[in-house]
Design an enzyme around this catalytic site. Structure first.
Site, PDB file in Angstrom:
ATOM      1  N   ARG A 103       0.883  -1.175   0.000  1.00 44.27           N
ATOM      2  CA  ARG A 103       0.000   0.000   0.000  1.00 44.27           C
ATOM      3  C   ARG A 103       0.912   1.214   0.000  1.00 44.27           C
ATOM      4  O   ARG A 103       1.728   1.391   0.905  1.00 44.27           O
ATOM      5  CB  ARG A 103      -0.907   0.014   1.232  1.00 44.27           C
ATOM      6  CG  ARG A 103      -1.607   1.349   1.420  1.00 44.27           C
ATOM      7  CD  ARG A 103      -2.690   1.334   2.456  1.00 44.27           C
ATOM      8  NE  ARG A 103      -3.844   0.604   1.965  1.00 44.27           N
ATOM      9  CZ  ARG A 103      -5.061   0.677   2.520  1.00 44.27           C
ATOM     10  NH1 ARG A 103      -5.257   1.434   3.577  1.00 44.27           N
ATOM     11  NH2 ARG A 103      -6.065  -0.011   2.024  1.00 44.27           N
ATOM     12  N   HIS A 130      -7.568   0.833  -6.213  1.00 42.21           N
ATOM     13  CA  HIS A 130      -7.713  -0.059  -5.040  1.00 42.21           C
ATOM     14  C   HIS A 130      -8.386  -1.355  -5.511  1.00 42.21           C
ATOM     15  O   HIS A 130      -9.522  -1.660  -5.158  1.00 42.21           O
ATOM     16  CB  HIS A 130      -8.558   0.637  -3.982  1.00 42.21           C
ATOM     17  CG  HIS A 130      -8.475   0.019  -2.619  1.00 42.21           C
ATOM     18  ND1 HIS A 130      -7.653  -1.052  -2.317  1.00 42.21           N
ATOM     19  CD2 HIS A 130      -9.130   0.325  -1.451  1.00 42.21           C
ATOM     20  CE1 HIS A 130      -7.799  -1.363  -1.037  1.00 42.21           C
ATOM     21  NE2 HIS A 130      -8.686  -0.557  -0.491  1.00 42.21           N
ATOM     22  N   GLN A 133     -10.116  -4.086  -3.139  1.00 40.03           N
ATOM     23  CA  GLN A 133     -11.402  -3.652  -2.601  1.00 40.03           C
ATOM     24  C   GLN A 133     -12.537  -3.980  -3.569  1.00 40.03           C
ATOM     25  O   GLN A 133     -13.596  -4.478  -3.164  1.00 40.03           O
ATOM     26  CB  GLN A 133     -11.365  -2.130  -2.364  1.00 40.03           C
ATOM     27  CG  GLN A 133     -12.680  -1.557  -1.882  1.00 40.03           C
ATOM     28  CD  GLN A 133     -13.017  -2.016  -0.475  1.00 40.03           C
ATOM     29  OE1 GLN A 133     -12.191  -1.897   0.424  1.00 40.03           O
ATOM     30  NE2 GLN A 133     -14.208  -2.559  -0.271  1.00 40.03           N
ATOM     31  N   ASP A 221     -17.451   7.102  -1.174  1.00 42.03           N
ATOM     32  CA  ASP A 221     -16.227   7.003  -0.364  1.00 42.03           C
ATOM     33  C   ASP A 221     -15.929   8.385   0.207  1.00 42.03           C
ATOM     34  O   ASP A 221     -16.603   9.374  -0.137  1.00 42.03           O
ATOM     35  CB  ASP A 221     -15.065   6.490  -1.248  1.00 42.03           C
ATOM     36  CG  ASP A 221     -13.800   6.173  -0.460  1.00 42.03           C
ATOM     37  OD1 ASP A 221     -13.871   6.069   0.780  1.00 42.03           O
ATOM     38  OD2 ASP A 221     -12.734   6.034  -1.094  1.00 42.03           O
ATOM     39  N   CYS A 260     -16.263   1.410   0.886  1.00 43.17           N
ATOM     40  CA  CYS A 260     -15.081   0.599   1.207  1.00 43.17           C
ATOM     41  C   CYS A 260     -14.690   0.711   2.671  1.00 43.17           C
ATOM     42  O   CYS A 260     -14.008  -0.168   3.198  1.00 43.17           O
ATOM     43  CB  CYS A 260     -13.916   1.009   0.310  1.00 43.17           C
ATOM     44  SG  CYS A 260     -13.353   2.699   0.572  1.00 43.17           S
ATOM     45  N   ARG A 288     -13.363  -8.773   1.936  1.00 42.26           N
ATOM     46  CA  ARG A 288     -11.947  -8.495   1.669  1.00 42.26           C
ATOM     47  C   ARG A 288     -11.124  -9.743   1.997  1.00 42.26           C
ATOM     48  O   ARG A 288     -10.210 -10.107   1.268  1.00 42.26           O
ATOM     49  CB  ARG A 288     -11.465  -7.317   2.539  1.00 42.26           C
ATOM     50  CG  ARG A 288     -12.108  -5.977   2.233  1.00 42.26           C
ATOM     51  CD  ARG A 288     -11.725  -5.445   0.878  1.00 42.26           C
ATOM     52  NE  ARG A 288     -10.282  -5.336   0.711  1.00 42.26           N
ATOM     53  CZ  ARG A 288      -9.529  -4.333   1.162  1.00 42.26           C
ATOM     54  NH1 ARG A 288     -10.081  -3.315   1.763  1.00 42.26           N
ATOM     55  NH2 ARG A 288      -8.214  -4.297   0.940  1.00 42.26           N
TER      56      ARG A 288
HETATM   57  N1   CP Z   1     -11.174  -0.285   2.671  1.00 38.54           N
HETATM   58  C1   CP Z   1      -9.889  -0.317   3.076  1.00 38.54           C
HETATM   59  O1   CP Z   1      -8.971  -0.560   2.303  1.00 38.54           O
HETATM   60  O2   CP Z   1      -9.722  -0.075   4.403  1.00 38.54           O
HETATM   61  P1   CP Z   1      -8.345   0.116   5.166  1.00 38.54           P
HETATM   62  O3   CP Z   1      -7.787   1.456   4.753  1.00 38.54           O
HETATM   63  O4   CP Z   1      -8.718   0.069   6.616  1.00 38.54           O
HETATM   64  O5   CP Z   1      -7.411  -0.987   4.776  1.00 38.54           O
HETATM   65  N1  NVA Z   2     -10.132   6.596  -1.034  1.00 40.16           N
HETATM   66  C1  NVA Z   2      -9.663   6.172   0.268  1.00 40.16           C
HETATM   67  C2  NVA Z   2      -9.817   4.713   0.422  1.00 40.16           C
HETATM   68  C3  NVA Z   2      -9.436   4.183   1.779  1.00 40.16           C
HETATM   69  C4  NVA Z   2      -9.555   2.706   1.889  1.00 40.16           C
HETATM   70  C5  NVA Z   2      -8.233   6.606   0.465  1.00 40.16           C
HETATM   71  O1  NVA Z   2      -7.420   6.426  -0.429  1.00 40.16           O
HETATM   72  O2  NVA Z   2      -7.931   7.133   1.533  1.00 40.16           O
END
Ligand code: CP
Ligand code: NVA
Length: 304
Positions: A103, A130, A133, A221, A260, A288
């Site tokens: 990540r 992502h 997700q 989101d 998400c 997930r």
């Molecule tokens: N939806 C998601 O990826 O959550 P986290 O940021 O908690 O991993």
């Molecule tokens: N769009 C959000 C998703 C978090 C899981 C971010 O990137 O912060």
């Protein structure tokens, strides 16, 4: 080029592969004990350059439930945080572990890891996408409503990394996708060109009502993602794109609501919607775990 199976983005995989992964996810979910040795002797390294709850826990628990192990890596504890290159990090990790989940910020960091790694690289979120997700989201839709092909999904608000992966999935699974978003936070021309080239069905509108009308699934989101700093500016522009009970009432009567998570209650979604009858957000979060087991199985070439 190597034949390593990376899971970098949904648009980089064909429909048959994505479907195979979803089928494996459903199979494993039905009988977890039957697969308890699937990843025996395998180790996943997880690099988190941003915070996480779901991705961190679901990958770790997923590996352990199927007999594998994990190593959690934070940049501050790694030489990567002191300037060791991504390429060198990829080469070294490939000698120790069987796959790497990352990540990070820009997607080029994931692509560079994949270029130099000799083990699969899994995109656990970048500023641009992502994909893990959305595999869970499609799985969740199909568990509740059957095949997603031919259905309509409305994305409301910021067309962010999660939205981009939804657009990719919509094209691959034959879904009509509608983006209800302010122009300033809309899709890039490159994304729209890609949809056109692939023959996908997409509508972009500044009207959240138009986007949601009759939709089978409504998704939103955060107004500000982890990489955004202009939080107040975004809240001002995205305020009218809140998914509330009035907006949800325009969707199909049996429409699903997805997010998400983490949610910002009272901002992009009201309590009434996220806790209401349309919401499947907890199933979505659970999936997930199941979807990622299947992604790992596909990457590792494990037989289901
Ligand atoms: N939806 C998601 O990826 O959550 P986290 O940021 O908690 O991993
Ligand atoms: N769009 C959000 C998703 C978090 C899981 C971010 O990137 O912060």
């Amino acid at each position: 080029m190597s034949a390593v199976r990376h899971f970098l983005d949904i648009d980089r995989l064909d429909t048959a592969t994505l479907r195979q992964i979803l089928d494996m996810a459903a199979t494993i979910k039905k009988d977890i004990p039957a697969y308890r040795s699937l990843f025996a002797g395998r180790t996943l390294a997880m690099i988190f350059e941003k915070p996480s709850t779901r991705t961190r826990v679901s990958f770790e628990v997923g590996m352990r439930q199927l007999g594998g192990d994990v190593v959690l890596l934070k940049p501050d504890d790694m030489q990567l945080g002191r300037g060791e290159t991504i390429g060198d990090t990829a080469r070294v990790l490939s000698r120790y572990v069987d796959a790497v989940m990352v990540r990070t910020m820009g997607e080029e960091r994931v692509h560079e890891l994949a270029e130099f790694a000799s083990v699969p690289i899994i995109n656990g979120l970048t500023d641009q996408s992502h994909p893990c997700q959305i595999m869970a989201d499609v799985m969740t839709f199909e568990e509740h409503r059957g095949p997603i092909g031919g259905r309509t999904v409305a994305w409301i608000g910021d067309v962010n990394n999660v939205a981009v992966s939804w657009v990719h999935a919509a094209v691959r699974f034959g879904v009509e996708i509608r983006l209800g978003c302010p122009e300033v936070y809309g899709p890039t021309p490159e994304l729209l060109d890609w949809v056109k080239r692939e023959g996908g069905r997409i509508t972009v509108t500044t009207s959240p009502e138009e986007a949601v009308r009759g939709a089978d699934c409504v998704v939103t989101d955060a107004w500000a993602s982890m990489h955004n700093t202009d939080v107040d500016e975004r809240a001002a522009v995205l305020g009218p794109y809140q998914v509330n009970e009035a907006l949800m009432a325009l969707a199909a009567p049996d429409a699903l609501f997805m997010h998400c998570l983490p949610a910002h209650r009272g901002e992009e979604v009201t309590d009434g919607v996220i806790d209401g009858r349309h919401s499947v957000v907890w199933d979505e979060a659970e999936n997930r775990l199941h979807a990622q087991k299947a992604i790992l199985a596909w990457c590792l070439g494990a037989t289901i």
